[in-house]
Enzyme design. Structure first.
Site, PDB file in Angstrom:
ATOM      1  N   PRO A  65       0.788  -1.229   0.000  1.00 48.89           N
ATOM      2  CG  PRO A  65       0.101  -0.866   2.210  1.00 48.89           C
ATOM      3  CD  PRO A  65       0.833  -1.865   1.336  1.00 48.89           C
ATOM      4  N   GLY A  66       2.158   1.219   0.116  1.00 42.63           N
ATOM      5  CA  GLY A  66       2.968   2.415  -0.071  1.00 42.63           C
ATOM      6  C   GLY A  66       3.864   2.805   1.080  1.00 42.63           C
ATOM      7  CD1 TRP A 118       8.563  -0.996   2.988  1.00 41.95           C
ATOM      8  CD2 TRP A 118      10.021  -1.745   1.482  1.00 41.95           C
ATOM      9  NE1 TRP A 118       9.140  -2.132   3.494  1.00 41.95           N
ATOM     10  CE2 TRP A 118      10.033  -2.610   2.599  1.00 41.95           C
ATOM     11  CE3 TRP A 118      10.840  -2.024   0.399  1.00 41.95           C
ATOM     12  CZ2 TRP A 118      10.866  -3.732   2.667  1.00 41.95           C
ATOM     13  CZ3 TRP A 118      11.666  -3.141   0.466  1.00 41.95           C
ATOM     14  CH2 TRP A 118      11.682  -3.985   1.581  1.00 41.95           C
ATOM     15  CG  ASP A 177       1.602  -3.542  -6.184  1.00 38.42           C
ATOM     16  OD1 ASP A 177       0.799  -4.440  -6.515  1.00 38.42           O
ATOM     17  OD2 ASP A 177       2.273  -3.591  -5.147  1.00 38.42           O
ATOM     18  CG  ASP A 236       7.854  -5.627   0.691  1.00 37.21           C
ATOM     19  OD1 ASP A 236       8.407  -6.665   1.092  1.00 37.21           O
ATOM     20  OD2 ASP A 236       6.939  -5.070   1.311  1.00 37.21           O
ATOM     21  CE  LYS A 280       7.741  -9.831   0.538  1.00 40.52           C
ATOM     22  NZ  LYS A 280       6.430  -9.401   1.031  1.00 40.52           N
TER      23      LYS A 280
END
Length: 362
Positions: free
Chosen positions: A106-107, A109, A127, A246, A307
């Site tokens: 959702p933002g 990072w 995304d 991520d 990740k």
């Protein structure tokens, strides 16, 4: 008078609705034993089972210190603390950098990256899930595994004018773009003659009053090498300073179709399937796509955070990272839950020399 057992059964039938009336009445008519219970309909049992996982998630979030702190600080999610911890240890960000955040929704990072690269930095998020981007972040929606989406992202970052904060125009004469004045230019005009003279004096005045020694031949050579390296990077499209990944392979939306908020799909789609091997294999595909993007766009000396879900193929990925970067670290941030299989590769200072064949060989 009705017995206490019969009264309780009638009360339950009223509270639970008409779906239980027939079952309870049959039970009362047949004079069932005191130890027997009226069975709830199958639809009610399924609804109760499906809501138990969300109840556990809400309970866990309520006890989570990082989730509470993220809400207090206005962060999109608790994942921001993972990147903050990694940056505190490895010093990834500097002002003015270009950062690409893969799987930004959702933002959180991207929020960290915008804060750490200000002023004049730019952050681009990609995304597959539609989500409201944080302030100061440019976003592209699409599946990053698609070559077309990767080409669009490369074209976007290679344009230095895209994604950067624009200076606000405060004065305009007759609508002409040539005569517009920005805030910085206005401040410079407003400075008086004495201020300009004082600044010149403090800076050392003219060339004759500076008294600085001429740079040595070695320093000149170093400057030439640095400039040539920057030019080589730019000629090959390497303009990104930090790549963050991520990403997790999203699974199909299972609920909440009636909600129309742009941020809801992130919370309605699962990031893991619960099958360790499947999650690991999906994360390896995403990590390899991110590494290929790094090879194409990351400038010499740039950093990469990725990740992954632990499994058999992580060693092969680590070898590829070590061929392209000077240092590669494995990190399990404190804010990452202990039961989670996720971990992070932090690859520092990209090398210029390795070719694509050398990096991606098996």
């Amino acid at each position: 008078m009705l017995s206490r057992r019969v009264f309780r059964q009638l009360t339950d039938s009223v509270l639970l609705g008409p779906a239980l009336n027939s079952a309870c009445i049959c039970c009362i008519a047949s004079k069932c034993a005191p130890v027997s219970f009226c069975r709830a309909p199958q639809s009610l049992q399924i609804r109760t089972a499906s809501s138990s996982s969300s109840t556990r998630w809400k309970s866990r979030q309520g006890r989570d210190h990082f989730a509470k702190e993220a809400k207090v600080q206005g962060l999109k999610s608790r994942a921001a603390f993972k990147l903050l911890e990694i940056n505190e240890k490895h010093k990834l960000f500097k002002p003015g950098q270009t950062v690409v955040d893969l799987g930004y929704a959702p933002g959180s990072w991207s929020q960290v990256a915008v804060n750490r690269t200000a002023p004049n930095g730019r952050v681009i998020g990609i995304d597959i899930i539609p989500a409201q981007p944080p302030r100061g972040v440019s976003t592209i929606q699409g599946n990053f595994l698609s070559p077309a989406v990767q080409a669009e992202v490369r074209a976007y970052v290679q344009d230095p004018a895209l994604g950067r904060p624009r200076k606000r125009t405060v004065i305009s004469s007759a609508g002409s773009e040539e005569e517009q004045i920005t805030e910085d230019e206005l401040k410079e005009i407003e400075r008086g003659y004495i201020d300009l003279e004082r600044r010149t004096h403090l800076d050392g005045g003219g060339v004759e009053s500076e008294g600085e020694a001429e740079p040595s031949s070695g320093m000149k050579e170093d400057r030439k090498l640095n400039m040539s390296r920057a030019k080589r990077d730019e000629s090959q499209g390497r303009v990104v300073d930090v790549v963050l990944s991520d990403m997790s392979a999203p699974w199909e939306q299972t609920s909440g179709y009636n909600k129309r908020s742009i941020s809801d799909p992130y919370f309605r789609m699962m990031n893991t399937s619960g099958m360790a091997f499947r999650d690991h294999a999906g994360s390896m595909d995403l990590c390899m796509a991110a590494l290929k993007f790094c090879f194409d766009t990351l400038r010499t000396g740039g950093h990469f955070v990725c990740k992954f879900y632990q499994g058999a193929e992580e060693k092969a990925l680590e070898k590829k990272l070590k061929r392209l970067f000077q240092k590669v670290h494995r990190e399990k941030p404190e804010s990452s839950r202990s039961e989670s299989k996720e971990a992070y590769f932090v690859a520092l200072r990209r090398n210029e020399r390795p070719s694509e064949e050398e990096v991606f060989q098996e």
